[in-house]
Design an enzyme around this catalytic site. Structure first.
Site, PDB file in Angstrom:
ATOM      1  N   GLU A   1       0.833  -1.209   0.000  1.00 38.64           N
ATOM      2  CA  GLU A   1       0.000   0.000   0.000  1.00 38.64           C
ATOM      3  C   GLU A   1       0.865   1.256   0.000  1.00 38.64           C
ATOM      4  O   GLU A   1       0.503   2.269  -0.619  1.00 38.64           O
ATOM      5  CB  GLU A   1      -0.956  -0.007   1.197  1.00 38.64           C
ATOM      6  CG  GLU A   1      -1.801  -1.264   1.363  1.00 38.64           C
ATOM      7  CD  GLU A   1      -2.477  -1.730   0.076  1.00 38.64           C
ATOM      8  OE1 GLU A   1      -2.780  -0.892  -0.791  1.00 38.64           O
ATOM      9  OE2 GLU A   1      -2.679  -2.955  -0.067  1.00 38.64           O
TER      10      GLU A   1
ATOM     11  N   TYR B   1      -1.178  -8.036 -11.166  1.00 35.68           N
ATOM     12  CA  TYR B   1      -0.162  -7.966 -10.115  1.00 35.68           C
ATOM     13  C   TYR B   1       1.091  -8.747 -10.524  1.00 35.68           C
ATOM     14  O   TYR B   1       2.204  -8.206 -10.542  1.00 35.68           O
ATOM     15  CB  TYR B   1      -0.695  -8.556  -8.810  1.00 35.68           C
ATOM     16  CG  TYR B   1      -1.826  -7.814  -8.165  1.00 35.68           C
ATOM     17  CD1 TYR B   1      -1.610  -6.992  -7.064  1.00 35.68           C
ATOM     18  CD2 TYR B   1      -3.137  -7.954  -8.615  1.00 35.68           C
ATOM     19  CE1 TYR B   1      -2.647  -6.325  -6.441  1.00 35.68           C
ATOM     20  CE2 TYR B   1      -4.186  -7.281  -8.008  1.00 35.68           C
ATOM     21  CZ  TYR B   1      -3.931  -6.475  -6.916  1.00 35.68           C
ATOM     22  OH  TYR B   1      -4.981  -5.816  -6.306  1.00 35.68           O
TER      23      TYR B   1
END
Length: 619
Positions: free
Chosen positions: A289, A376
């Site tokens: 994050e 990803y």
């Protein structure tokens, strides 16, 4: 430009929005207004996205008179886009005001009763706007290409606290009997999916000069201990990617129903409580994050078709941070997990190979439905392939210039490719870039992860597979003894690689019984390990673990856990397992976030032959 938005890109984009939001916990709605400022004056039909909003009025706010504006909202709800809102602007104006009320079923909002909050005293609410859900909170051009600044006044019960993905300006007490107003300002332009709000009984602990952790009072101290190294992580990220542009990196640990591991909202990252284990093994989620602060928040994909520009870059950046913290040997374990995840997606999308490309075509496709690890992992391995080809110093210089050039903008894949080819002339002669971007599957030149630690773990996996295929009690006992010796030096990450590399279904449940009796995996305090084992138990019809599976499904709403556990029970061909899945979901459904509910409902319908697949697969 965006297949998931009604926004007309021949029109102007929004510059800023001033929001006033009254949170009505009893009716589970938000009554609000949004005052839009455009980049310049405009007349004609102006189009916005909405979903299940009651639009109560529209006004020209460029003058004190605030003349009413005519508007139309589509009567039919498109299953992906929602409803088109068209404002009719008779003369040039740069400001207009819209009054609206959200639905109790708004897809971005989860309202929790006091019994669902940890203290049991007050209700709680939080938002999740990715990918297309901001439009269920307020009208907007709900596309990542439409970045805007915002201010917000959040009217809440006086005993509560609100936090946002914005700078906190002030708290105004006694605005009305029993009510308070929290005031926020976001000066940097963000895409709509990064709009974030939460309110409830919220405490906080300081972590460092730029970081603080928030959460319900019962968990905030444990969270502060888990994330104590955050400030150092920010400094390491800055050394790799340049200055941190968002002033603060605060985190909010949400109730267990939060459907994701984390959400990268600038200035206020949202996190699942399942990452708080006590051994700081959840640090990679925070690293991911944090990395989004550069790749995703600072440079954003123009549409869901280019989602890999967010997540591929961020996964690569996360692993660069982890490499600094833990070393090259251990970061290979993260790459090993990623490789496993990639192989699972190949199987999942074997009939829909379009979604194993990096650049996808999602026309008439819900991005939530095809959410996967492909952007990803394939994106990360593509960038690692480029790094290996041009050298790390050259690739680091490329990253620095890429971030500097496109900061605070939204770009598509083709814009990235022009920049890549200009920076590395002849790169296509060394790396088949178009094969990586536009063709399905993982290219044959993908850099497979290697390290001594990873090889030892995978060696134990290979031996397990051999034992489970032809179960021999004496040979199995010897394997267990050798495994007990091997795991003496293991940390949580080795265990995760081991468990997620095992077959999802074993022929003899005696193997699972012995494995659990020795290592107590079904009740591990680490949720990644617990669920990885329980997924095998569910697929194998190991009924001794059904109580533990039920407990897990009742306790958390993270889709990384829900989807494989429900899928395992439904696919196990064990009647008791299938019955358990239906029974638990009927009871747990009110506890899950609206997005998570749709995931499980999709799985149930797929089992009944009513749909193709459950929606969403969280990283």
């Amino acid at each position: 430009m965006d297949p998931h938005s009604y926004a007309d890109f021949s029109q102007l984009l929004t510059d800023s929005i001033a929001l006033d939001l009254f949170l009505d916990f009893e009716r589970r709605i938000i009554v609000g207004s949004a005052d839009f400022t455009l980049r310049q004056a405009f007349s004609g039909d102006f189009v916005l996205d909405t979903r299940d909003l009651l639009v109560r009025g529209a006004f020209d706010s460029s003058s004190p008179a605030k003349k009413p504006l005519a508007f139309d909202i589509s009567s039919e709800r498109h299953p992906i886009k929602g409803q088109r809102l068209v404002l009719h602007l008779p003369s040039p104006t740069s400001r207009f005001l819209i009054l609206f009320t959200t639905s109790p079923q708004a897809s971005a909002l989860q309202w929790l009763d006091p019994s669902q909050a940890s203290s049991g005293k007050h209700p709680f609410v939080y938002t999740h706007c990715q990918a297309l859900h901001a439009r269920s909170i307020f009208p907007c051009q709900d596309t990542p290409s439409a970045r805007f600044r915002f201010s917000a006044r959040i009217n809440i019960p006086q005993e509560m606290r609100a936090v946002m993905s914005a700078a906190h300006v002030e708290r105004l007490e006694a605005i009305a009997p029993g009510r308070a107003v929290e005031v926020f300002e976001m000066e940097q332009p963000i895409p709509p999916y990064l709009f974030a709000l939460a309110a409830g009984e919220i405490a906080c602990e300081e972590l460092g000069a730029r970081s603080r952790v928030y959460g319900e009072p019962g968990m905030v101290k444990a969270a502060a201990q888990e994330f104590a190294a955050t400030e150092g992580m920010i400094e390491q990220a800055e050394a790799l990617f340049g200055p941190y542009d968002w002033e603060r990196f605060d985190m909010l640990v949400l109730p267990p129903s939060f459907p994701y591991g984390g959400m990268e909202n600038p200035r206020m990252v949202f996190l699942t409580p399942t990452v708080i284990v006590g051994d700081r093994s959840g640090v990679s989620v925070v690293a991911h994050e944090l990395a989004h602060s550069w790749t995703g928040n600072l440079i954003t994909n123009a549409s869901a078709n280019d989602f890999w520009l967010n997540e591929g870059f961020t996964t690569y950046a996360e692993r660069r941070i982890v490499e600094v913290l833990d070393g090259k040997e251990r970061v290979a374990l993260h790459y090993g997990l990623g490789w496993n995840g990639w192989e699972e997606e190949i199987e999942r999308f074997k009939d829909r190979p379009e979604f194993t490309k990096l650049k996808t075509n999602q026309e008439n496709v819900d991005p939530d439905e095809v959410y996967s690890q492909v952007p990803y992992e394939k994106g990360c391995f593509f960038l690692k392939r480029l790094e290996d080809e041009v050298s790390r110093p050259a690739f680091d210089d490329f990253l620095e210039r890429y971030i500097a050039k496109f900061r605070f903008t939204s770009i598509d894949t083709e814009t990235f490719l022009v920049f890549l080819r200009d920076y590395f002339p002849g790169i296509d002669e060394k790396v088949n870039v178009d094969r990586w971007i536009y063709e399905p599957g993982m290219p044959p030149d993908a850099p497979k992860p290697k390290s001594g630690i990873l090889e030892r773990v995978l060696g134990m996996v290979a031996e397990f597979k051999s034992q489970s295929e032809s179960y021999d009690e004496e040979a199995w006992k010897k394997y267990l003894e050798s495994l007990k010796e091997e795991v003496l030096g293991w940390q949580a990450l080795e265990w995760q690689v081991y468990l997620e590399s095992l077959p999802k279904k074993v022929a003899s449940v005696m193997i699972l019984r012995d494995l659990d009796s020795v290592f107590h995996l079904s009740r591990s305090p680490n949720w990644d390990l617990r669920v990885a084992f329980l997924v095998i138990a569910a697929n194998s019809g190991f009924q001794a673990c059904y109580n533990d599976i039920e407990q897990a499904l009742m306790m958390v709403g993270r889709m990384r856990y829900l989807r494989p556990l429900y899928s395992g029970l439904l696919d196990s061909k064990d009647e008791a397992g299938m019955d358990l899945a239906k029974k638990v979901f009927a009871e747990a459904r009110p506890k899950y976030h609206p997005i998570a509910r749709s995931v499980v409902e999709g799985l149930m319908k797929a089992k009944d032959g009513k749909s193709n697949d459950g929606k969403l697969y969280e990283q």
